[in-house]
Design a protein around this motif. Structure first.
Motif, PDB file in Angstrom:
ATOM      1  N   LEU A   7      33.011  -3.615   7.354  1.00 41.43           N
ATOM      2  CA  LEU A   7      32.808  -2.687   6.243  1.00 41.43           C
ATOM      3  C   LEU A   7      34.117  -2.433   5.519  1.00 41.43           C
ATOM      4  N   SER A   8      34.116  -2.687   4.212  1.00 34.44           N
ATOM      5  CA  SER A   8      35.300  -2.376   3.412  1.00 34.44           C
ATOM      6  C   SER A   8      35.413  -0.877   3.227  1.00 34.44           C
ATOM      7  N   SER A   9      36.542  -0.451   2.703  1.00 32.58           N
ATOM      8  CA  SER A   9      36.749   0.966   2.459  1.00 32.58           C
ATOM      9  C   SER A   9      35.718   1.508   1.466  1.00 32.58           C
ATOM     10  N   ALA A  10      35.430   0.728   0.397  1.00 34.53           N
ATOM     11  CA  ALA A  10      34.449   1.161  -0.602  1.00 34.53           C
ATOM     12  C   ALA A  10      33.052   1.245   0.000  1.00 34.53           C
ATOM     13  N   ALA A  11      32.703   0.274   0.870  1.00 35.10           N
ATOM     14  CA  ALA A  11      31.382   0.281   1.504  1.00 35.10           C
ATOM     15  C   ALA A  11      31.234   1.480   2.438  1.00 35.10           C
ATOM     16  N   GLN A  12      32.300   1.796   3.176  1.00 35.93           N
ATOM     17  CA  GLN A  12      32.247   2.951   4.054  1.00 35.93           C
ATOM     18  C   GLN A  12      32.046   4.242   3.258  1.00 35.93           C
ATOM     19  N   THR A  13      32.735   4.347   2.111  1.00 27.41           N
ATOM     20  CA  THR A  13      32.624   5.556   1.287  1.00 27.41           C
ATOM     21  C   THR A  13      31.215   5.726   0.732  1.00 27.41           C
ATOM     22  N   LEU A  14      30.624   4.634   0.225  1.00 27.91           N
ATOM     23  CA  LEU A  14      29.264   4.700  -0.308  1.00 27.91           C
ATOM     24  C   LEU A  14      28.254   5.022   0.782  1.00 27.91           C
ATOM     25  N   ARG A  21      23.510  12.255   1.279  1.00 25.78           N
ATOM     26  CA  ARG A  21      22.701  12.493   0.072  1.00 25.78           C
ATOM     27  C   ARG A  21      21.808  11.287  -0.202  1.00 25.78           C
ATOM     28  N   SER A  22      20.647  11.258   0.392  1.00 25.16           N
ATOM     29  CA  SER A  22      19.677  10.184   0.159  1.00 25.16           C
ATOM     30  C   SER A  22      18.314  10.815  -0.189  1.00 25.16           C
ATOM     31  N   PRO A  23      17.586  10.145  -1.068  1.00 21.16           N
ATOM     32  CA  PRO A  23      17.978   8.975  -1.869  1.00 21.16           C
ATOM     33  C   PRO A  23      18.835   9.376  -3.059  1.00 21.16           C
ATOM     34  N   ALA A  24      19.542   8.373  -3.608  1.00 14.31           N
ATOM     35  CA  ALA A  24      20.401   8.638  -4.768  1.00 14.31           C
ATOM     36  C   ALA A  24      20.634   7.345  -5.514  1.00 14.31           C
ATOM     37  N   THR A  25      20.898   7.464  -6.788  1.00 13.71           N
ATOM     38  CA  THR A  25      21.246   6.291  -7.594  1.00 13.71           C
ATOM     39  C   THR A  25      22.748   6.054  -7.502  1.00 13.71           C
ATOM     40  N   LEU A  26      23.151   4.839  -7.844  1.00 15.15           N
ATOM     41  CA  LEU A  26      24.583   4.512  -7.822  1.00 15.15           C
ATOM     42  C   LEU A  26      25.334   5.299  -8.874  1.00 15.15           C
ATOM     43  N   ALA A  27      24.705   5.579  -9.987  1.00  9.89           N
ATOM     44  CA  ALA A  27      25.357   6.361 -11.037  1.00  9.89           C
ATOM     45  C   ALA A  27      25.651   7.776 -10.544  1.00  9.89           C
ATOM     46  N   GLU A  28      24.715   8.314  -9.738  1.00  7.83           N
ATOM     47  CA  GLU A  28      24.914   9.674  -9.217  1.00  7.83           C
ATOM     48  C   GLU A  28      26.079   9.710  -8.223  1.00  7.83           C
ATOM     49  N   LEU A  29      26.279   8.602  -7.525  1.00  7.03           N
ATOM     50  CA  LEU A  29      27.337   8.556  -6.497  1.00  7.03           C
ATOM     51  C   LEU A  29      28.631   7.947  -7.023  1.00  7.03           C
ATOM     52  N   GLY A  30      28.609   7.343  -8.196  1.00  7.76           N
ATOM     53  CA  GLY A  30      29.811   6.772  -8.781  1.00  7.76           C
ATOM     54  C   GLY A  30      30.244   5.473  -8.141  1.00  7.76           C
ATOM     55  N   HIS A  31      29.285   4.616  -7.733  1.00  2.00           N
ATOM     56  CA  HIS A  31      29.631   3.340  -7.089  1.00  2.00           C
ATOM     57  C   HIS A  31      28.974   2.188  -7.832  1.00  2.00           C
ATOM     58  N   ASP A  32      29.464   0.959  -7.557  1.00  3.46           N
ATOM     59  CA  ASP A  32      28.951  -0.213  -8.268  1.00  3.46           C
ATOM     60  C   ASP A  32      27.878  -0.917  -7.451  1.00  3.46           C
ATOM     61  N   PRO A  53      17.223   1.939  -9.640  1.00  2.51           N
ATOM     62  CA  PRO A  53      16.814   2.032  -8.227  1.00  2.51           C
ATOM     63  C   PRO A  53      17.604   3.118  -7.494  1.00  2.51           C
ATOM     64  N   ARG A  54      16.932   3.672  -6.508  1.00  3.59           N
ATOM     65  CA  ARG A  54      17.603   4.647  -5.632  1.00  3.59           C
ATOM     66  C   ARG A  54      17.804   4.006  -4.247  1.00  3.59           C
ATOM     67  N   TYR A  55      18.821   4.506  -3.561  1.00  3.25           N
ATOM     68  CA  TYR A  55      19.181   3.948  -2.254  1.00  3.25           C
ATOM     69  C   TYR A  55      19.080   5.022  -1.184  1.00  3.25           C
ATOM     70  N   VAL A  56      18.649   4.578   0.021  1.00  2.00           N
ATOM     71  CA  VAL A  56      18.523   5.475   1.172  1.00  2.00           C
ATOM     72  C   VAL A  56      19.315   4.887   2.334  1.00  2.00           C
ATOM     73  N   ALA A  57      20.103   5.710   3.014  1.00  2.00           N
ATOM     74  CA  ALA A  57      20.878   5.246   4.174  1.00  2.00           C
ATOM     75  C   ALA A  57      19.971   5.048   5.389  1.00  2.00           C
ATOM     76  N   VAL A  58      20.195   3.949   6.113  1.00  2.00           N
ATOM     77  CA  VAL A  58      19.514   3.710   7.391  1.00  2.00           C
ATOM     78  C   VAL A  58      20.265   4.489   8.470  1.00  2.00           C
ATOM     79  N   SER A  59      19.562   4.960   9.487  1.00  2.00           N
ATOM     80  CA  SER A  59      20.172   5.756  10.554  1.00  2.00           C
ATOM     81  C   SER A  59      21.427   5.076  11.110  1.00  2.00           C
ATOM     82  N   PRO A  60      22.570   5.793  11.156  1.00  2.00           N
ATOM     83  CA  PRO A  60      23.813   5.188  11.685  1.00  2.00           C
ATOM     84  C   PRO A  60      23.657   4.694  13.110  1.00  2.00           C
TER      85      PRO A  60
END
Length: 315
Positions: A7-14, A21-32, A53-60
């Motif tokens: 996991l890159s630093s950007a991937a970890q942050t997203l 905060r799920s679900p959320a759009t990339l625009a709401e989170l400020g990521h590409d 599209p909105r994104y949801v985190a899978v259980s860590p």
């Protein structure tokens, strides 16, 4: 921290943002989208239908554990590959190693440099069979004083021919005063042993001995040379410095103490006279007195009795 599982630093942050905060759009989170695509590829997020599209985190616990197991499998396969390569290396190593166990050094300066290097690489101890001729010349071994001051132990067995050379004993006294342990006796071959481990000895046994040398690395041969040194060291007679001197005895007791190590070492009357500043006649008188005291019929018996009675260890 999670770079180890890909996991890159950007991937970890997203991913951390989506965990909170799920679900959320990339625009709401400020990521590409590229970062989101990487998380989706790793199975850490799910994309929901919609525009945008909105994104949801899978259980860590589930998603990250899958990544850790995958990386563990990769490490196991890497260890297996390393074992295969190591086996190939050791199968081919004997021929390669045997060629490097002994080096040949040519030239007086090259021999002198290797002698210095061997000493400087020593960790705790240097052992020496000392006999002429010398690659370092009349200046002696300046490196020894430096290493003695640093706590490196020197044990030097001097050949009788070396000790009998005029002025040599004065040089030895300097080494002894600096902490060298010295003995005099029979030396089978010039040799220097370091606990690096390494050894250096002449390639030839003649007047050209200092022009070429063998450098021996850790091997069965090195072990044999070490045993050879210890065997001859045990047979040799110790030399000691008394009040910074090993000569100029003024009284009978001092004369005896100065004479003992030289007599036990088997030096001739002429050599003893040269070292102690006596005449040959004075040396013979003291030797006769010593033999009478020891009830010895020969000089050899006298030297043997001196060693057996422990007189060389007396202050």
């Amino acid at each position: 921290m999670l770079e180890v599982i890909g996991l890159s630093s950007a991937a970890q942050t997203l991913y951390a943002a989506l965990v909170e905060r799920s679900p959320a759009t990339l625009a709401e989170l400020g990521h590409d989208t590229a970062t989101a695509a990487r998380l989706e590829e790793l199975g850490l997020v799910t994309r929901l239908p919609g525009d945008p599209p909105r994104y949801v985190a899978v259980s860590p616990e589930l998603a990250l554990d899958v990544l850790i197991q995958a990386r563990t499998q990769q490490l196991t396969e890497a260890r297996h590959r390393i074992a295969q390569l190591a086996a190939r290396f050791h199968r081919s190593a004997p021929e390669q190693d045997s060629a490097n166990l002994v080096e040949v050094v040519m030239g007086r300066q090259a021999v002198s440099r290797r002698f210095e290097r061997l000493q400087r690489e020593a960790r705790r101890q240097v052992r020496v069979f000392d006999a002429p001729p010398y690659a370092t010349g009349a200046a002696g071994n300046a490196v020894e004083f430096e290493l003695l001051a640093r706590g490196v132990e020197y044990r030097v067995l001097y050949d009788r021919r070396a000790v009998e050379a005029p002025g040599t004993l004065a040089t030895i006294i300097g080494y002894l005063g600096a902490g060298e342990q010295a003995r005099v006796g029979e030396v089978p071959v010039k040799l220097v042993l370091s606990d690096h481990p390494m050894a250096i000895l002449p390639l030839r046994h003649d007047e050209h001995a200092v022009e070429s040398a063998l450098v021996v690395h850790d091997s069965t041969l090195l072990g044999a040379l070490s045993e050879l040194f210890e065997m001859y060291w045990e047979r040799a007679a110790p030399l000691h410095v008394r009040r910074g001197r090993l000569a100029e005895a003024t009284g009978a007791a001092e004369a005896r103490r100065d004479l003992l190590p030289l007599l036990a070492a088997g030096l001739s009357d002429t050599a003893i006279a040269a070292h102690l500043g006596w005449s040959d006649r004075t040396v013979r008188r003291h030797v006769r007195a010593m033999m009478t005291r020891l009830d010895a019929q020969t000089r050899f018996q006298a030297g043997y009795q001196v060693v057996m009675r422990g007189w060389l260890a007396e202050p």
